[in-house]
Design a protein around this motif. Structure first.
Motif, PDB file in Angstrom:
ATOM      1  N   LEU A  77       9.796   7.214  -8.963  1.00 19.96           N
ATOM      2  CA  LEU A  77       8.442   7.429  -8.926  1.00 19.96           C
ATOM      3  C   LEU A  77       7.409   8.715  -9.413  1.00 19.96           C
ATOM      4  CD1 LEU A  77       8.333   5.598  -5.571  1.00 19.96           C
ATOM      5  CD2 LEU A  77       7.991   4.544  -7.692  1.00 19.96           C
ATOM      6  N   ARG A  78       8.003  10.017  -9.131  1.00 21.31           N
ATOM      7  CA  ARG A  78       7.399  11.579  -9.276  1.00 21.31           C
ATOM      8  C   ARG A  78       7.205  11.701 -10.893  1.00 21.31           C
ATOM      9  NH1 ARG A  78       6.676  13.528  -5.227  1.00 21.31           N
ATOM     10  NH2 ARG A  78       7.530  13.780  -3.487  1.00 21.31           N
ATOM     11  N   GLU A  79       8.105  11.315 -11.978  1.00 22.55           N
ATOM     12  CA  GLU A  79       8.781  10.897 -13.298  1.00 22.55           C
ATOM     13  C   GLU A  79       7.380  10.141 -13.672  1.00 22.55           C
ATOM     14  OE1 GLU A  79       9.704  13.693 -14.836  1.00 22.55           O
ATOM     15  OE2 GLU A  79      10.033  14.494 -13.082  1.00 22.55           O
ATOM     16  N   THR A  80       7.160   8.968 -13.442  1.00 22.03           N
ATOM     17  CA  THR A  80       7.476   8.029 -14.834  1.00 22.03           C
ATOM     18  C   THR A  80       5.626   7.266 -13.379  1.00 22.03           C
ATOM     19  OG1 THR A  80       8.142   6.089 -13.723  1.00 22.03           O
ATOM     20  CG2 THR A  80       9.177   7.506 -15.473  1.00 22.03           C
ATOM     21  N   THR A  81       4.839   8.171 -12.308  1.00 16.00           N
ATOM     22  CA  THR A  81       3.963   6.853 -12.278  1.00 16.00           C
ATOM     23  C   THR A  81       2.943   7.967 -11.983  1.00 16.00           C
ATOM     24  OG1 THR A  81       4.230   7.032  -9.793  1.00 16.00           O
ATOM     25  CG2 THR A  81       5.215   5.079 -10.553  1.00 16.00           C
ATOM     26  N   GLU A  82       1.956   7.764 -11.399  1.00 18.47           N
ATOM     27  CA  GLU A  82       0.877   8.284 -10.463  1.00 18.47           C
ATOM     28  C   GLU A  82       0.227   7.873  -9.178  1.00 18.47           C
ATOM     29  OE1 GLU A  82      -0.403  10.388 -12.623  1.00 18.47           O
ATOM     30  OE2 GLU A  82       0.532  10.287 -14.596  1.00 18.47           O
ATOM     31  N   LEU A  83       1.639   8.539  -8.567  1.00 16.72           N
ATOM     32  CA  LEU A  83       1.242   8.188  -6.923  1.00 16.72           C
ATOM     33  C   LEU A  83       0.927   9.226  -6.323  1.00 16.72           C
ATOM     34  CD1 LEU A  83       4.052   5.144  -6.056  1.00 16.72           C
ATOM     35  CD2 LEU A  83       1.549   4.651  -6.357  1.00 16.72           C
ATOM     36  N   SER A  84       0.654   9.177  -5.350  1.00 18.36           N
ATOM     37  CA  SER A  84       0.615  10.821  -4.582  1.00 18.36           C
ATOM     38  C   SER A  84       1.845  10.394  -3.675  1.00 18.36           C
ATOM     39  CB  SER A  84      -0.439   9.858  -3.351  1.00 18.36           C
ATOM     40  OG  SER A  84       0.000   9.504  -2.199  1.00 18.36           O
ATOM     41  N   ASP A  85       1.461  11.936  -2.914  1.00 21.46           N
ATOM     42  CA  ASP A  85       2.969  12.325  -2.865  1.00 21.46           C
ATOM     43  C   ASP A  85       2.878  11.217  -1.504  1.00 21.46           C
ATOM     44  OD1 ASP A  85       5.057  14.160  -2.728  1.00 21.46           O
ATOM     45  OD2 ASP A  85       4.560  14.987  -0.953  1.00 21.46           O
ATOM     46  N   ALA A  86       1.806  10.983  -0.484  1.00 18.08           N
ATOM     47  CA  ALA A  86       2.297  10.353   0.658  1.00 18.08           C
ATOM     48  C   ALA A  86       2.948   9.131   0.500  1.00 18.08           C
ATOM     49  CB  ALA A  86       0.893  10.065   1.839  1.00 18.08           C
ATOM     50  N   GLU A  87       2.283   8.613  -0.641  1.00 21.33           N
ATOM     51  CA  GLU A  87       2.453   6.845  -1.197  1.00 21.33           C
ATOM     52  C   GLU A  87       3.753   6.620  -1.174  1.00 21.33           C
ATOM     53  OE1 GLU A  87      -1.053   4.912  -3.532  1.00 21.33           O
ATOM     54  OE2 GLU A  87      -0.437   7.230  -4.251  1.00 21.33           O
ATOM     55  N   ILE A  88       4.106   7.899  -2.550  1.00 23.16           N
ATOM     56  CA  ILE A  88       5.722   8.416  -2.724  1.00 23.16           C
ATOM     57  C   ILE A  88       6.940   8.184  -1.330  1.00 23.16           C
ATOM     58  CG2 ILE A  88       7.705   9.718  -3.874  1.00 23.16           C
ATOM     59  CD1 ILE A  88       4.984   9.917  -5.685  1.00 23.16           C
ATOM     60  N   VAL A  89       6.535   8.822  -0.566  1.00 23.79           N
ATOM     61  CA  VAL A  89       7.612   9.430   0.701  1.00 23.79           C
ATOM     62  C   VAL A  89       7.364   7.757   1.508  1.00 23.79           C
ATOM     63  CG1 VAL A  89       7.432  10.466   2.704  1.00 23.79           C
ATOM     64  CG2 VAL A  89       7.030  11.544   0.553  1.00 23.79           C
ATOM     65  N   ASP A  90       6.248   7.435   1.645  1.00 20.51           N
ATOM     66  CA  ASP A  90       6.279   5.767   2.300  1.00 20.51           C
ATOM     67  C   ASP A  90       7.296   4.678   1.518  1.00 20.51           C
ATOM     68  OD1 ASP A  90       4.398   7.003   4.423  1.00 20.51           O
ATOM     69  OD2 ASP A  90       3.276   6.169   3.399  1.00 20.51           O
ATOM     70  N   LYS A  91       7.080   4.657   0.522  1.00 23.43           N
ATOM     71  CA  LYS A  91       7.771   3.818  -0.301  1.00 23.43           C
ATOM     72  C   LYS A  91       9.724   4.413  -0.307  1.00 23.43           C
ATOM     73  CE  LYS A  91       4.307   2.195  -4.571  1.00 23.43           C
ATOM     74  NZ  LYS A  91       5.611   0.776  -3.972  1.00 23.43           N
ATOM     75  N   VAL A  92       9.577   5.760  -0.504  1.00 19.48           N
ATOM     76  CA  VAL A  92      11.054   6.492  -0.263  1.00 19.48           C
ATOM     77  C   VAL A  92      11.508   5.745   1.321  1.00 19.48           C
ATOM     78  CG1 VAL A  92      12.229   7.667  -0.567  1.00 19.48           C
ATOM     79  CG2 VAL A  92      10.692   7.478  -2.561  1.00 19.48           C
ATOM     80  N   ASN A  93      10.800   6.332   1.822  1.00 20.51           N
ATOM     81  CA  ASN A  93      11.497   5.865   3.419  1.00 20.51           C
ATOM     82  C   ASN A  93      11.967   4.651   3.747  1.00 20.51           C
ATOM     83  OD1 ASN A  93      11.805   8.234   3.996  1.00 20.51           O
ATOM     84  ND2 ASN A  93       9.872   9.007   4.926  1.00 20.51           N
ATOM     85  N   ALA A  94      10.423   3.443   3.112  1.00 22.51           N
ATOM     86  CA  ALA A  94      10.911   2.053   3.367  1.00 22.51           C
ATOM     87  C   ALA A  94      12.161   1.554   2.378  1.00 22.51           C
ATOM     88  CB  ALA A  94       9.877   1.357   2.429  1.00 22.51           C
ATOM     89  N   LYS A  95      12.634   1.735   1.697  1.00 24.76           N
ATOM     90  CA  LYS A  95      13.768   1.208   0.577  1.00 24.76           C
ATOM     91  C   LYS A  95      14.558   1.989   1.122  1.00 24.76           C
ATOM     92  CE  LYS A  95      12.760  -0.810  -3.650  1.00 24.76           C
ATOM     93  NZ  LYS A  95      11.435  -1.464  -2.621  1.00 24.76           N
ATOM     94  N   LEU A  96      14.737   3.831   1.938  1.00 26.44           N
ATOM     95  CA  LEU A  96      16.748   4.132   2.135  1.00 26.44           C
ATOM     96  C   LEU A  96      16.094   2.969   4.089  1.00 26.44           C
ATOM     97  CD1 LEU A  96      15.394   7.728   1.940  1.00 26.44           C
ATOM     98  CD2 LEU A  96      17.406   6.159   0.864  1.00 26.44           C
ATOM     99  N   ALA A  97      15.402   3.065   4.646  1.00 22.49           N
ATOM    100  CA  ALA A  97      15.612   1.499   5.439  1.00 22.49           C
ATOM    101  C   ALA A  97      16.138   0.267   5.065  1.00 22.49           C
ATOM    102  CB  ALA A  97      13.862   1.799   6.392  1.00 22.49           C
TER     103      ALA A  97
END
Ligand SMILES: Nc1ncnc2c1ncn2[C@@H]1O[C@H](COP(=O)(O)OP(=O)(O)O)[C@@H](O)[C@H]1O
Ligand SMILES: [Mg+2]
Lengths: 247, 259
Positions: free
Chosen positions: A108-128
């Motif tokens: 996400l960091r390398e290939t999208t323009e999402l904000s830090d908060a959005e990225i962390v949310d998505k990551v936590n969702a996938k880890l769950a």
């Protein structure tokens, strides 16, 4: 089922030096299906799925993914195609210099323009989703093999790919976690119509997840059939292979 | 013999291409500033003490070796000039680069080599993350910046080391030594009034930094799997870097001082 072919192997041969791994392999994988590849260790299962994402190139024959011939595909098309794929590595292949969460965040960091908060949310969702909710800040060296594997799975899924290649996703996981990963793979196939190619040693995975399954042996896929037929087959080769795996 | 030559040419080709690829990606350096900063820390702060220790002894050796000869001719007053110029022109950049090759270069090769054999490079590839922009460029930039900075430190501490010897062994007082150093390092025609020797030395250090980091990254990227893979990559990185530093040092010196 929709019979649209998404991945096609035609007469694929692959050798490393004198060692012949794939010999005239043919296979069609249909859109939205879950195809399982079984086979003894070292028979070339990983080699087979690596061709789909362009990590290996065949010596002869052709591999076509979404209509692209993988040996002549342009860099740009390969990039676009890979953006729609996820690959779960057999040994997780997490970057050791990044925390588990940042490994998952990396695409996400390398290939999208999402904000830090959005990225962390998505990551936590996938880890769950893969049942490792509290590892964001842990380094890979602090995780067990099974946890790394699930973080690797989360990383492969973070971009919501349409095609997911799983290299032994449940190997080394305890039965309960394995079952939940199996359910997750089935769910992705059913609700999101993800096309999956799954290398596995577990009959449980074949039973729960697969639409079709085949045995990779002597460089070709044999006995390609529905899981029920495959498991209850009386073919001597299959009976011998499945022998100790059925209990 | 033929296969050695072939693999040498293949390596050089790969290294030249990698250098070009890194240059083409310098534009993304601002976006990679965190990775570059990390590399500056790795290649800089972690080896400062080694540079200081080796530098002071190199200065002492230069002072002792030339000092004895000079005192035979009653010229030991010149010792400050000789130590200052040979540190800045030759010893500082060379010694710093060799230290970096042995410490940071070997670490780069081991780190990237481990990534190669543990499939981390494949993982980057399937995520379409450019390994040159993500891995190689920040490391090359970090080392290329750090090598001249550490060279300044090495030059300075070497001159201090020479002063210790001048004072204790050659009976040249600290004040006299200091004066001749200042005199040697003064050139009103150039920026900061420093002489050509300082600038060519720093330029050499920059080139050495690029050379050693490119060679070390190449060794890591091409590491083969198996227990020996990373070890071989590390050994090759250090060996080839030091050879390349010495050979290029000759040509750079020739270019700057004989032309
Ligand atoms: N990059 C490679 N270089 C040389 N040999 C390889 C390479 N990748 C796989 N092989 C060989 O190909 C065979 C099949 O490997 P693999 O696909 O990993 O087996 P598995 O079915 O257990 O996943 C093995 O004998 C392995 O040694
Ligand atoms: Mg495998």
């Amino acid at each position: 089922m929709n019979r649209d072919v998404i991945i096609r192997y035609q007469g694929v041969c692959k050798s490393f030096g004198a060692k012949v791994v794939l010999k005239d392999l043919d296979l069609d994988v249909y859109r939205g299906e879950a195809f399982c590849i079984m086979g003894p260790s070292g028979c070339g299962k990983s080699v087979t799925i690596r061709h789909i994402i362009g990590l290996l190139k065949q010596d002869r024959g052709s591999v076509t993914v979404e209509g692209h011939d993988m040996s002549t595909i342009s860099r740009g098309d390969l990039r676009k195609l890979r953006a729609r794929m996820g690959y779960v590595f057999q040994e997780a292949a997490l970057l050791n210099s990044l925390s588990a969460g940042e490994n998952v965040a990396l695409p996400l960091r390398e290939t999208t323009e999402l904000s830090d908060a959005e990225i962390v949310d998505k990551v936590n969702a996938k880890l769950a989703l893969v049942k490792v909710p509290d590892v964001y800040h842990k380094m890979p060296s602090e995780l067990s093999g099974g946890m790394k594997k699930r973080v690797g799975l989360a990383r492969a899924l973070i971009t919501d790919p349409e095609i997911v290649l799983y290299d032994e996703p449940t190997a080394g996981l305890d039965p309960e976690i394995s079952a939940s990963i199996n359910r997750l793979m089935r769910e992705l196939a059913e609700t999101l119509h993800v096309t999956s190619v799954i290398v596995t040693h577990h009959v449980g995975t074949v039973k729960t997840v697969a639409d079709r399954v085949g045995l990779l042996d002597n460089g070709r896929l044999n006995f390609v059939s529905k899981p029920e037929e495959f498991i209850h087959s009386t073919e001597p080769r299959l009976v011998r292979f499945l022998g100790d795996k059925l209990d | 013999m033929l296969s050695v030559a072939a693999s040498f040419l293949r390596d050089v080709g790969f290294q030249l291409e990698l250098t070009l690829q890194v240059l083409l990606r310098l534009g993304s350096a601002p976006r990679r500033r965190t990775l570059i900063a990390e590399q500056l820390f790795q290649s800089g702060l972690k080896v400062v003490h080694v540079v200081l220790l080796v530098g002071v002894f190199i200065g002492m050796i230069v002072a002792l070796q030339t000092g004895i000869e000079l005192s035979n001719f009653g010229q030991q007053d010149q010792i400050g000039t000789i130590v200052a110029l040979s540190m800045c022109r030759e010893m500082g950049p060379f010694i710093t680069a060799v230290i970096l090759a042995a410490t940071v270069g070997s670490a780069l090769a081991a780190e990237i080599g481990t990534m190669a054999v543990s499939e981390e490079l494949h993982a980057l590839e399937v995520m379409s993350i450019d390994r040159i922009s993500y891995l190689v460029m920040p490391r090359v930039v970090g080392v290329a910046i750090m090598c001249p900075l550490l060279t300044v430190l090495c030059d300075t501490i070497g001159i201090v080391g020479g002063g210790l010897i001048a004072d204790s062994q050659l009976n040249v007082g600290v004040a006299l030594y200091y004066d001749s150093v200042i005199d040697a390092l003064n050139d009103r025609g150039l920026p900061l009034e420093l002489p050509k020797e300082v600038y060519t030395g720093l330029f050499k250090a920059l080139i050495f930094g690029v050379i050693l980091s490119i060679i070390s990254c190449t060794a890591g990227l091409n590491a083969t799997s198996g227990a020996m893979g990373v070890g071989n990559a590390t050994r090759k990185a250090v060996r080839d870097s030091i050879i390349a530093i010495i050979i290029s040092n000759y040509f750079l010196s020739w270019f700057f001082f004989n032309a």
